[in-house]
Enzyme design. Structure first.
Site, short mmCIF file in Angstrom:
data_model
loop_
_atom_site.label_atom_id
_atom_site.label_comp_id
_atom_site.label_asym_id
_atom_site.label_seq_id
_atom_site.Cartn_x
_atom_site.Cartn_y
_atom_site.Cartn_z
N GLY A 110 0.83 8.57 3.03
CA GLY A 110 1.49 9.85 2.83
C GLY A 110 2.96 9.83 3.18
O GLY A 110 3.73 10.60 2.65
N PHE A 111 3.35 8.92 4.06
CA PHE A 111 4.76 8.90 4.46
C PHE A 111 5.60 8.05 3.54
O PHE A 111 6.79 7.96 3.70
CB PHE A 111 4.89 8.39 5.89
N VAL B 6 4.60 1.08 1.34
CA VAL B 6 4.91 -0.03 2.24
C VAL B 6 5.05 -1.29 1.40
O VAL B 6 4.23 -1.56 0.53
CB VAL B 6 3.78 -0.24 3.26
N GLY C 173 0.84 -1.18 0.00
CA GLY C 173 0.00 0.00 0.00
C GLY C 173 0.87 1.22 0.00
O GLY C 173 2.09 1.15 -0.03
N ASP D 49 -3.44 10.27 12.67
CA ASP D 49 -3.96 9.72 11.41
C ASP D 49 -4.61 8.37 11.65
O ASP D 49 -4.30 7.38 11.00
CB ASP D 49 -2.83 9.61 10.39
N LYS E 58 8.39 0.11 5.49
CA LYS E 58 7.85 1.41 5.11
C LYS E 58 9.01 2.29 4.68
O LYS E 58 9.96 2.48 5.42
CB LYS E 58 7.12 2.03 6.29
#
Ligand SMILES: *[C@@H]1O[C@H](CO)[C@@H](O)[C@H](O)[C@H]1NC(C)=O
Ligand SMILES: *[C@@H]1O[C@H](CO)[C@@H](O)[C@H](O)[C@H]1NC(C)=O
Ligand SMILES: *[C@@H]1O[C@H](CO)[C@@H](O)[C@H](O)[C@H]1NC(C)=O
Ligand SMILES: *[C@@H]1O[C@H](CO)[C@@H](O)[C@H](O)[C@H]1NC(C)=O
Ligand SMILES: *[C@@H]1O[C@H](CO)[C@@H](O)[C@H](O)[C@H]1NC(C)=O
Ligand SMILES: *[C@@H]1O[C@H](CO)[C@@H](O)[C@H](O)[C@H]1NC(C)=O
Ligand SMILES: *[C@@H]1O[C@H](CO)[C@@H](O)[C@H](O)[C@H]1NC(C)=O
Ligand SMILES: *[C@@H]1O[C@H](CO)[C@@H](O)[C@H](O)[C@H]1NC(C)=O
Ligand SMILES: *[C@@H]1O[C@H](CO)[C@@H](O)[C@H](O)[C@H]1NC(C)=O
Ligand SMILES: *[C@@H]1O[C@H](CO)[C@@H](O)[C@H](O)[C@H]1NC(C)=O
Ligand SMILES: *[C@@H]1O[C@H](CO)[C@@H](O)[C@H](O)[C@H]1NC(C)=O
Length: 867
Positions: A522-523, A526, A519, A638, A541
């Site tokens: 925003g960071f 992954v 997936g 979040d 990640k």
């Protein structure tokens, strides 16, 4: 009755047509039939197509095979070295002659251009033949009555004459009985399929390798097969989710082959003569393109014999060539001038007399040396292997033949060890012969007293150095303690955070391939990965280039996050910091995230009331820990279903906690100019004014709670009865006393009314406009699990009636649906890392767009409150 005559005529006509010329949807040619230029054969399952084509700007015609849906890549050419010069399309055809051979004829004067050339002897044994294009792309001639697709009783097969492409199930290598060597040979140019000078094939030896050659010059070798993979091609070793590779060596055949895990995937290996690389490409149907998964030689060190004998090539180091421990450059002058061709020699080589007292030094993580001069035995133990090597003075190294399990078999090398490369991701020991006197583990007693005389002063000096260093460190540490008050260094020392190597991550995730992608937030994206060392599954990640922090601060933050250990938080296993790259490694959750269950009509049935309530309480416990119990006091900011992961027993685990901190914004409470969050889950004071506190998490929890109970998304779905989103809908039903209507239909059989209604009410309490009205998480959990009387909720804070058109259009550029809008994320993900070829899909809009948007929204009042 009147219909019958035309019908008979039609049948006769079609039969006639059939015999004169093949129609397009047929996969066989029988004797005396022909395939004219312009027509094609299509394999039974529709995957492959065979027909005439003209490559590039050439004027010649060729007969070739391609994937029916991807016609631009020819995977096989019949007459690559015998082009059809006559390009008038109606004059050429592929026929099966009466002796059973396939032939290409130019019709005008019946010139034979190409023939399969099977001797009539082998054909005469069977009466009739057909040529068929099989589902795997193999074009074969076989006996008419042979219906078996896999049978090897083909009289002739295209797979025996590969061109530049290796298809799944196609053997690369030798048939030792007939001496047939199937190897890939590149096209001369994209306009000319005739044999070029780049080849990829198996070089026979006692321990065969797959070798890439340009002309007669060896460019790259894979290293020998070690039972699991090729010792020098780590990416192939990690069992890919797309292909499985195997290698076979017996007295009849030596070959390499790969097959697809899922037949609907398309993955091929081919030679690219432009770059002189051997590439593996996968077809990505969504993008309609081929994506390069692996390209060999991959780096400088993959180039054959880069560093000379006993020179070890270490990618990314300068200089890339280093002598193995115990060796020194043969010619220091040349070596220093970066001329490594002469390689290294043993230290004290002149004095070395080979003998049974010699010992071996164990090396780890080396690509095994060139196997041209080797001897193998599959049954010999490692101890016997060593003795065997000792007996022969030209034997320089030994290792296990097969690394599967505890390792087995014996492989020994004669002569200088050539083409060594440091690879980090795969474990295999190589034992290299050393002069007895230079190795301290050896039993050599002759220099005993001398050794003592040398070592004791050495040890004393070493001790002194250590003490001085230690004192210095302590002083420095104290100085640092004064400046960095938050971080306690003592705590960290007993805490071992594994630091992963970037190459480990690359091989674990197949070079961050799209197939491994779980997936994208925003960071950063992954990826799923598998550690080669112990097979553990991990989630990686990738926060490409967190701009704000140095690697030390980043590491400190990660250590702090890794210390946050709670049953309802995803475990941080470690991190990877190298150059610009920042990665977090988490435990892998096979059940993915809550949203993949909750919002999927089929999957949601798996979540009965008991499980959902358990998830709600789990999330609440995790949040309590983050907000209060941990030393750090982390506001998640979040919280949403895609950040709630589920373990095997469907226990909730919060992920992405602390990321806002790690990515450079270390404010804990207060006002921020940067907004991290997802529309639909953000508290009003946070979304609009950037004010955040633990209570904004409570708000998000309220949304989550209603989503879990109702199985509906807050955002993206407007209820037809009114223009409200889920929160508004819930509020209206609650006011009307019809809250039960909100509960997911799937739960009809399993839910406990008192619990479910309590959840809805607690949810609404969490959603109240004023942060001070919302309960804290401890209280939330208490309300959920006790029977106490609940307060009446006030009107929810954020009954957003769809952000107005203008707002929508700007937010769309950020995300289709659920992607975190995160300016920090934007910044974190902004820097591309070109080295690893990371392709960024996320928005690249910088802060100002978002800031401007937020200002704009506030000014124009696009966010409408239900008054
Ligand atoms: C056939 O070849 C001739 C030259 O040999 C060229 O002029 C012509 O365009 C070609 N026709 C096709 C259909 O490729
Ligand atoms: C091939 O086509 C050309 C032009 O279309 C025609 O003149 C010629 O007679 C055809 N030849 C055959 C063998 O059908
Ligand atoms: C047939 O083709 C060959 C080679 O292209 C040529 O030498 C020969 O003259 C042709 N024959 C006729 C009858 O056209
Ligand atoms: C078939 O045999 C002929 C004559 O020996 C030769 O010229 C041709 O190259 C052969 N074709 C193939 C495909 O091997
Ligand atoms: C096909 O026919 C040949 C000759 O008639 C016979 O020898 C062979 O066994 C048959 N093969 C199969 C698979 O039926
Ligand atoms: C490959 O097969 C040959 C013949 O059976 C055998 O001599 C050799 O040891 C084998 N090599 C390996 C690496 O298994
Ligand atoms: C293979 O992939 C297709 C499409 O991605 C999927 O529908 C199918 O279930 C997969 N088959 C297996 C056995 O995984
Ligand atoms: C290829 O394989 C991957 C992973 O198994 C799968 O997600 C994807 O849908 C497959 N593609 C096709 C076209 O089947
Ligand atoms: C060969 O490599 C070049 C350079 O990377 C690339 O542009 C080209 O598309 C490749 N050829 C094929 C057939 O993929
Ligand atoms: C490297 O050294 C070898 C041996 O002295 C010499 O033959 C060779 O030409 C040198 N290569 C270069 C590129 O200087
Ligand atoms: C090696 O061991 C296998 C299985 O134990 C046996 O079948 C084989 O004959 C042995 N080979 C040799 C050369 O001893």
């Amino acid at each position: 009755m009147t219909n019958i005559l035309p019908m008979i005529l039609f049948v006769i006509l079609s039969l006639l047509l059939f015999f004169f010329q093949l129609s397009t949807s047929i996969d066989t040619i029988t004797q005396f039939q022909s395939l004219h230029d312009g027509n094609t054969l299509v394999s039974n399952d529709g995957t492959f197509e065979l027909g005439f084509f003209t490559p590039g700007s050439s004027t010649n015609r060729y007969v070739g095979i391609w994937y029916k849906n991807m016609p631009n890549r020819i995977v096989w050419v019949a007459n690559r070295d015998d082009p059809i010069k006559d390009n008038t399309s109606n004059s050429t055809m592929l026929i099966m002659s009466n002796d059973g051979n396939l032939e290409i004829l130019t019709n005008n004067n019946q010139t034979l251009v190409w023939s399969t050339n099977i001797t009539t002897q082998s054909l005469s044994t069977t009466s009739s033949h057909v040529a068929q294009l099989l589902d795997n792309g193999n074009f074969v001639i076989k006996a008419n009555n042979n219906t078996d697709q896999q049978s090897n009783n083909f009289l002739w097969q295209g797979f025996d004459f590969p061109c530049d492409t290796l298809l799944p199930d196609m053997k690369l290598g030798w048939d030792l009985k007939t001496g047939l060597n199937r190897q890939l040979t590149s096209w001369k140019s994209w306009d000319d399929p005739s044999s070029g000078d780049l080849t990829w094939g198996i070089v026979l030896s006692s321990n065969p390798e797959v070798v890439l050659k340009k002309g007669s010059v060896e460019i790259h070798r894979t290293g020998p097969w070690n039972g699991v993979g090729f010792s020098g091609a780590p990416v192939e070793i990690v069992t890919s989710i797309v292909v499985i590779t195997t290698s076979v060596n017996n007295s009849n055949e030596v070959y390499y082959i790969y097959s697809l895990v899922n037949k609907s995937n398309v993955s091929i290996t081919y030679l690219n003569q432009t770059t002189s690389h051997r590439e593996r490409v996968n077809w990505i149907p969504e993008d309609d393109t081929w994506s390069v998964i692996e390209s060999l030689p991959k780096d400088d060190c993959d180039v054959y014999n880069r560093c000379g004998p006993y020179g070890n090539c270490v990618h990314n180091e300068s200089p890339i060539c280093q002598c193995l421990d115990g060796f020194e450059p043969k010619s220091p002058k040349n070596w220093d001038a970066s001329n490594w061709t002469q390689g290294c020699v043993r230290k004290g080589d002149e004095d070395w007399r080979c003998g049974v007292n010699d010992s071996f030094v164990r090396f780890y993580g080396l690509k095994l040396p060139d196997t041209s001069h080797t001897w193998v035995d599959a049954n010999m133990t490692l101890e016997n292997c060593k003795n065997k090597c000792l007996e022969d003075c030209s034997c320089m190294a030994y290792s296990n033949l097969d690394v599967a399990g505890d390792g087995s078999g014996c492989s020994i090398w004669f002569g200088d060890l050539i083409d060594l490369k440091q690879i980090s991701s795969f474990q295999q020991y190589l034992y290299i012969r050393m002069d007895a006197s230079t190795v301290d583990v050896s039993g050599g007693k002759k220099n005993h007293t001398l050794a003592i005389a040398v070592t004791i002063p050495l040890i004393i000096i070493l001790l002194l150095v250590i003490i001085v260093f230690y004192v210095y460190k302590r002083k420095r540490k104290q100085r640092e303690m004064n400046t960095l008050t938050e971080i306690k260094y003592e705590d960290q020392q007993d805490f071992e955070l594994p630091l992963f190597n970037i190459s480990t991550m690359i091989s674990a995730t197949n070079d961050f391939s799209n197939y491994n992608k779980l997936g994208e937030g925003g960071f950063g994206p992954v990826y799923k990965g598998t550690l080669a060392t112990d097979g553990q599954e991990i989630a990686v990640k990738r926060l490409s280039g967190s701009s704000k922090q140095g690697s030390k601060e980043f590491k400190n933050e990660v250590i702090l996050c890794a210390k946050l250990q709670h049953r309802n938080l995803v475990k941080v296993l470690g991190c990877c910091i190298q150059g610009e790259e920042r990665m977090l490694i988490y435990e892998y959750m096979p059940n993915k995230s809550l949203d993949s269950f909750l919002f999927d009509p089929a999957q949601k049935k798996l979540l009965d009331w008991f499980k959902r309530f358990n998830i709600i309480c789990g999330v609440a416990r995790g949040l309590i820990y983050l907000h209060q119990d941990s030393r750090l006091r982390i506001i998640h900011r979040d919280l949403k279903p895609s950040n709630i992961l589920l373990d095997n027993d469907m226990n909730a685990k919060i992920s992405d906690f602390g990321l806002a901190k790690i990515c450079g914004d270390d404010q804990v409470e207060g006002n921020t100019k940067r907004v991290v969050g997802t529309h639909g889950y953000m508290a009003p004071e946070y979304a609009i004014d950037g004010l955040f506190s633990t209570k904004s998490d409570v708000f998000s929890f309220g949304v989550l709670l209603l989503e879990i109970v109702s199985g509906q998304k807050n955002k993206g779905l407007t209820f037809p009865s009114n223009n409200h989103n889920l929160v508004g809908h819930a509020w209206r039903l609650w006011k009307e006393g019809n809250s039960e209507e909100l509960i997911d239909d799937c739960l009809r059989d399993s839910y406990i009314p008192s619990e479910a209604l309590r959840c809805i009410q607690v949810g609404l309490l969490c959603l109240q406009l004023h942060p001070n009205d919302r309960p804290n998480m401890t209280y939330v959990l208490a309300m959920l699990t006790n029977e106490s009387v609940l307060a009446q909720p006030k009107e929810p804070g954020f009954i957003m009636q769809r952000v107005s058109n203008e707002g929508e259009s700007t937010t769309k550029s950020f995300s289709i649906n659920e992607v975190t809008i995160s300016l920090i994320g934007g910044e974190c993900a902004e820097k591309k890392n070109k080295e690893v070829g990371y392709r960024e899909r996320e928005n690249k809009e910088s802060d100002w767009v978002e800031k401007k948007e937020a200002r704009e929204r506030r000014r124009k009042g696009h966010v409408q409150f239900n008054v």
